[in-house]
Write a protein that holds these residues in place. Structure first.
Motif, PDB file in Angstrom:
ATOM      1  N   ALA A   1       0.837  -1.191   0.000  1.00 12.92           N
ATOM      2  CA  ALA A   1       0.000   0.000   0.000  1.00 12.92           C
ATOM      3  C   ALA A   1       0.880   1.251   0.000  1.00 12.92           C
ATOM      4  O   ALA A   1       2.043   1.202   0.417  1.00 12.92           O
ATOM      5  CB  ALA A   1      -0.917  -0.001   1.220  1.00 12.92           C
ATOM      6  N   PRO A   2       0.360   2.395  -0.461  1.00 11.79           N
ATOM      7  CA  PRO A   2       1.189   3.600  -0.643  1.00 11.79           C
ATOM      8  C   PRO A   2       1.985   4.029   0.585  1.00 11.79           C
ATOM      9  O   PRO A   2       3.140   4.420   0.467  1.00 11.79           O
ATOM     10  CB  PRO A   2       0.163   4.670  -1.030  1.00 11.79           C
ATOM     11  N   PHE A   3       1.370   3.941   1.780  1.00 15.50           N
ATOM     12  CA  PHE A   3       2.042   4.428   2.984  1.00 15.50           C
ATOM     13  C   PHE A   3       2.623   3.305   3.836  1.00 15.50           C
ATOM     14  O   PHE A   3       3.142   3.553   4.918  1.00 15.50           O
ATOM     15  CB  PHE A   3       1.065   5.266   3.824  1.00 15.50           C
ATOM     16  N   ALA A   4       2.528   2.063   3.355  1.00 18.45           N
ATOM     17  CA  ALA A   4       3.045   0.928   4.116  1.00 18.45           C
ATOM     18  C   ALA A   4       4.569   0.957   4.153  1.00 18.45           C
ATOM     19  O   ALA A   4       5.223   1.383   3.198  1.00 18.45           O
ATOM     20  CB  ALA A   4       2.569  -0.384   3.490  1.00 18.45           C
ATOM     21  N   LYS A   5       5.122   0.470   5.258  1.00 16.54           N
ATOM     22  CA  LYS A   5       6.576   0.397   5.382  1.00 16.54           C
ATOM     23  C   LYS A   5       7.128  -0.574   4.355  1.00 16.54           C
ATOM     24  O   LYS A   5       6.607  -1.678   4.196  1.00 16.54           O
ATOM     25  CB  LYS A   5       6.946  -0.047   6.800  1.00 16.54           C
ATOM     26  N   ARG A   6       8.168  -0.177   3.666  1.00 17.55           N
ATOM     27  CA  ARG A   6       8.736  -1.003   2.604  1.00 17.55           C
ATOM     28  C   ARG A   6       9.568  -2.148   3.163  1.00 17.55           C
ATOM     29  O   ARG A   6      10.242  -2.002   4.184  1.00 17.55           O
ATOM     30  CB  ARG A   6       9.599  -0.144   1.675  1.00 17.55           C
ATOM     31  N   ARG A   7       9.496  -3.287   2.452  1.00 17.15           N
ATOM     32  CA  ARG A   7      10.249  -4.472   2.849  1.00 17.15           C
ATOM     33  C   ARG A   7      11.167  -4.957   1.732  1.00 17.15           C
ATOM     34  O   ARG A   7      11.921  -5.899   1.903  1.00 17.15           O
ATOM     35  CB  ARG A   7       9.278  -5.580   3.261  1.00 17.15           C
ATOM     36  N   ASP A   8      11.044  -4.348   0.563  1.00 16.77           N
ATOM     37  CA  ASP A   8      11.973  -4.570  -0.546  1.00 16.77           C
ATOM     38  C   ASP A   8      11.828  -3.398  -1.501  1.00 16.77           C
ATOM     39  O   ASP A   8      11.164  -2.407  -1.165  1.00 16.77           O
ATOM     40  CB  ASP A   8      11.726  -5.916  -1.252  1.00 16.77           C
ATOM     41  N   VAL A   9      12.456  -3.468  -2.673  1.00 18.62           N
ATOM     42  CA  VAL A   9      12.407  -2.345  -3.614  1.00 18.62           C
ATOM     43  C   VAL A   9      11.458  -2.637  -4.777  1.00 18.62           C
ATOM     44  O   VAL A   9      11.641  -2.137  -5.884  1.00 18.62           O
ATOM     45  CB  VAL A   9      13.815  -2.000  -4.156  1.00 18.62           C
ATOM     46  N   ILE A  10      10.418  -3.433  -4.514  1.00 15.59           N
ATOM     47  CA  ILE A  10       9.468  -3.821  -5.555  1.00 15.59           C
ATOM     48  C   ILE A  10       8.099  -3.234  -5.249  1.00 15.59           C
ATOM     49  O   ILE A  10       7.617  -3.305  -4.122  1.00 15.59           O
ATOM     50  CB  ILE A  10       9.358  -5.355  -5.665  1.00 15.59           C
ATOM     51  N   GLN A  11       7.479  -2.639  -6.261  1.00 17.69           N
ATOM     52  CA  GLN A  11       6.103  -2.177  -6.174  1.00 17.69           C
ATOM     53  C   GLN A  11       5.288  -2.924  -7.212  1.00 17.69           C
ATOM     54  O   GLN A  11       5.572  -2.841  -8.411  1.00 17.69           O
ATOM     55  CB  GLN A  11       5.994  -0.672  -6.423  1.00 17.69           C
ATOM     56  N   ALA A  12       4.290  -3.669  -6.761  1.00 16.58           N
ATOM     57  CA  ALA A  12       3.444  -4.441  -7.660  1.00 16.58           C
ATOM     58  C   ALA A  12       2.126  -3.710  -7.893  1.00 16.58           C
ATOM     59  O   ALA A  12       1.563  -3.121  -6.969  1.00 16.58           O
ATOM     60  CB  ALA A  12       3.190  -5.831  -7.086  1.00 16.58           C
ATOM     61  N   ILE A  13       1.647  -3.756  -9.131  1.00 14.55           N
ATOM     62  CA  ILE A  13       0.378  -3.124  -9.508  1.00 14.55           C
ATOM     63  C   ILE A  13      -0.418  -4.133 -10.329  1.00 14.55           C
ATOM     64  O   ILE A  13       0.074  -4.663 -11.328  1.00 14.55           O
ATOM     65  CB  ILE A  13       0.606  -1.851 -10.342  1.00 14.55           C
ATOM     66  N   LYS A  14      -1.632  -4.379  -9.924  1.00 12.49           N
ATOM     67  CA  LYS A  14      -2.489  -5.330 -10.633  1.00 12.49           C
ATOM     68  C   LYS A  14      -3.230  -4.573 -11.739  1.00 12.49           C
ATOM     69  O   LYS A  14      -4.199  -3.859 -11.486  1.00 12.49           O
ATOM     70  CB  LYS A  14      -3.466  -5.980  -9.652  1.00 12.49           C
ATOM     71  N   LEU A  15      -2.769  -4.724 -12.974  1.00 12.38           N
ATOM     72  CA  LEU A  15      -3.299  -3.942 -14.092  1.00 12.38           C
ATOM     73  C   LEU A  15      -4.531  -4.571 -14.734  1.00 12.38           C
ATOM     74  O   LEU A  15      -5.363  -3.866 -15.313  1.00 12.38           O
ATOM     75  CB  LEU A  15      -2.210  -3.746 -15.145  1.00 12.38           C
ATOM     76  N   GLY A  16      -4.656  -5.885 -14.687  1.00 11.74           N
ATOM     77  CA  GLY A  16      -5.882  -6.530 -15.141  1.00 11.74           C
ATOM     78  C   GLY A  16      -5.963  -6.885 -16.606  1.00 11.74           C
ATOM     79  O   GLY A  16      -6.909  -7.551 -17.021  1.00 11.74           O
ATOM     80  N   SER A  17      -4.991  -6.466 -17.426  1.00 17.17           N
ATOM     81  CA  SER A  17      -5.030  -6.837 -18.841  1.00 17.17           C
ATOM     82  C   SER A  17      -3.630  -6.874 -19.427  1.00 17.17           C
ATOM     83  O   SER A  17      -2.737  -6.141 -18.971  1.00 17.17           O
ATOM     84  CB  SER A  17      -5.886  -5.855 -19.646  1.00 17.17           C
ATOM     85  N   ALA A  18      -3.455  -7.729 -20.422  1.00 16.75           N
ATOM     86  CA  ALA A  18      -2.158  -7.834 -21.091  1.00 16.75           C
ATOM     87  C   ALA A  18      -1.806  -6.525 -21.792  1.00 16.75           C
ATOM     88  O   ALA A  18      -0.638  -6.105 -21.813  1.00 16.75           O
ATOM     89  CB  ALA A  18      -2.190  -8.978 -22.092  1.00 16.75           C
ATOM     90  N   GLN A  19      -2.820  -5.861 -22.349  1.00 16.33           N
ATOM     91  CA  GLN A  19      -2.572  -4.611 -23.073  1.00 16.33           C
ATOM     92  C   GLN A  19      -1.991  -3.536 -22.144  1.00 16.33           C
ATOM     93  O   GLN A  19      -1.047  -2.820 -22.503  1.00 16.33           O
ATOM     94  CB  GLN A  19      -3.875  -4.109 -23.708  1.00 16.33           C
ATOM     95  N   LYS A  20      -2.549  -3.442 -20.947  1.00 16.41           N
ATOM     96  CA  LYS A  20      -2.057  -2.435 -20.001  1.00 16.41           C
ATOM     97  C   LYS A  20      -0.671  -2.794 -19.478  1.00 16.41           C
ATOM     98  O   LYS A  20       0.169  -1.906 -19.258  1.00 16.41           O
ATOM     99  CB  LYS A  20      -3.042  -2.272 -18.847  1.00 16.41           C
TER     100      LYS A  20
END
Length: 411
Positions: A306-325
């Motif tokens: 989540a945006p304000f959550a304490k980081r535990r690595d240098v990866i940000q995942a985003i669920k885009l929902g489509s191959a095109q995106k």
């Protein structure tokens, strides 16, 4: 609100978090400087040797410096490790013997370890082919560690427990040092002789301690990720108990040679300088993940963390929902990279990965996810994983283009 205004809003909202990251960078840098000072690092350590690599003072001193920084008895920092997966494989093959069991306690491992273990592929000398048993504790439905199952999962022949610190290509929270310490405590309660091994990729310098500070017997990772400070050209490391580090080094080289061989090809200065730069570079990458998470959360996409959550690595995942995106996202990142901005990322087969992967990585060092990259497997729910960033302002510039390319969720 246009993309530049969205980025401006995000920067203002994250000022306090950015300030906290800077304070942590300072603390981690102090530890690195102390290790350099204690080991009397000087310009003479930059010289390398050729041939067998015997009596390389710079390499031997760097091993001691690195071990001190991560709180380990010993370390082997080597350009001969071709990747983090290679370093991890050397550690596993160095420690495990036929009849032993390896237990993965954080669900399925990263894709590139599947063939090392023997879950995919055959005839290449996987752990399973060498008679090493593999067991796995699946995550709970909420994507967290199954603590109840872990409390009675370790057996007499459980030689090694694999703890993957980063989420990899999964939608789970990455592990904090406190959680890793809890895992180690539970494992050692059941079998004190079981080796707790942490895949430390993407996690170095995220906190002010490493897994070896809290009882991990062995850790491994890549130098073109966090600890290379974005300037190390290749390599990886293992660190931990001296006997286990040497066992891993014997798999990298040969029994009887172990950590005593391996020319450094005049890379010593970069290895030292990369370690010095690493806390700062990791701090910038952490700011970039907060920025990315904030912006895409506002656009309506599920983000992890989540945006304000304490980081535990240098990866940000985003669920885009489509191959095109997913493809459009990676294309925008590539177009705003310093190297190869004219290239068009397309999904393709990648060695070690089960499905096609689309990757954006216009980096100075090929595959250096510590610089700034984005990638994701071409499979549902089409999650993109943003990694690294030498300075958060570069991430902000790239995000302006990404927002225009991808748009809001459900559009």
């Amino acid at each position: 609100m246009n993309s530049s205004e969205q980025l401006r809003e995000a920067q203002e909202a994250l000022l306090q978090i950015f300030s906290g990251i800077d304070a942590q960078v300072k603390q981690n840098l102090k530890e690195v400087l102390n290790a350099f000072r204690h080991n009397h690092v000087g310009a003479h350590h930059f010289a390398g040797v050729s041939g067998y690599g015997h009596d390389d003072l710079g390499r031997e001193t760097l091993d001691r410096v690195f071990a001190e920084v991560v709180g380990a008895e010993a370390a082997a920092v080597r350009v001969q490790f071709v990747s983090g997966t290679h370093a991890i494989a050397c550690a596993l093959f160095g420690v495990l013997r036929p009849g032993d069991e390896m237990l993965a306690v954080v669900g399925a491992p990263y894709d590139t370890l599947e063939e090392v273990i023997g879950l995919r592929g055959q005839g290449q000398g996987s752990l399973l082919e060498f008679g090493i048993c593999y067991q796995q504790l699946d995550l709970t439905l909420e994507g967290t560690i199954n603590w109840q199952a872990l409390s009675h999962a370790v057996k007499d022949n459980t030689r090694l427990v694999l703890i993957q610190r980063s989420c990899g290509y999964s939608w789970r929270p990455s592990l904090s040092i406190a959680e890793i310490e809890k895992i180690i405590h539970l494992v050692k309660q059941q079998n004190p002789n079981t080796i707790c091994f942490v895949d430390n990729c993407y996690g170095e310098f995220i906190e002010t301690q490493e897994p070896t500070h809290v009882g991990a017997d062995l850790i491994a990772g890549s130098l073109i990720k966090n600890p290379g400070g974005t300037i190390v050209a290749a390599g990886g490391y293992v660190a931990g108990r001296a006997d286990l580090v040497e066992a891993a080094a014997c798999r990298l080289t040969a029994p009887g040679i172990g950590s005593y061989g391996g020319a450094t090809f005049d890379q010593n200065r970069l290895l030292y300088q990369g370690l010095f730069l690493a806390p700062q570079m990791v701090g910038e990458a952490m700011k970039g993940t907060h920025l990315t998470g904030y912006v895409f959360d506002k656009l309506g996409y599920p983000v992890n963390p989540a945006p304000f959550a304490k980081r535990r690595d240098v990866i940000q995942a985003i669920k885009l929902g489509s191959a095109q995106k997913l493809i459009a996202f990676c294309r925008a990142i590539q177009q705003n990279s310093p190297i190869g901005s004219y290239l068009d990322p397309i999904p393709d087969e990648m060695p070690g990965y089960e499905t096609k992967v689309v990757m954006a990585g216009g980096t100075f060092i090929e595959g250096s996810t510590s610089e700034f990259s984005a990638d994701g497997p071409l499979r549902e729910p089409y999650v993109v994983y943003c990694q690294g960033g030498t300075h958060w302002t570069h991430v902000a510039i790239a995000l302006e283009a990404v927002i225009e390319a991808v748009g809001k969720a459900n559009t």
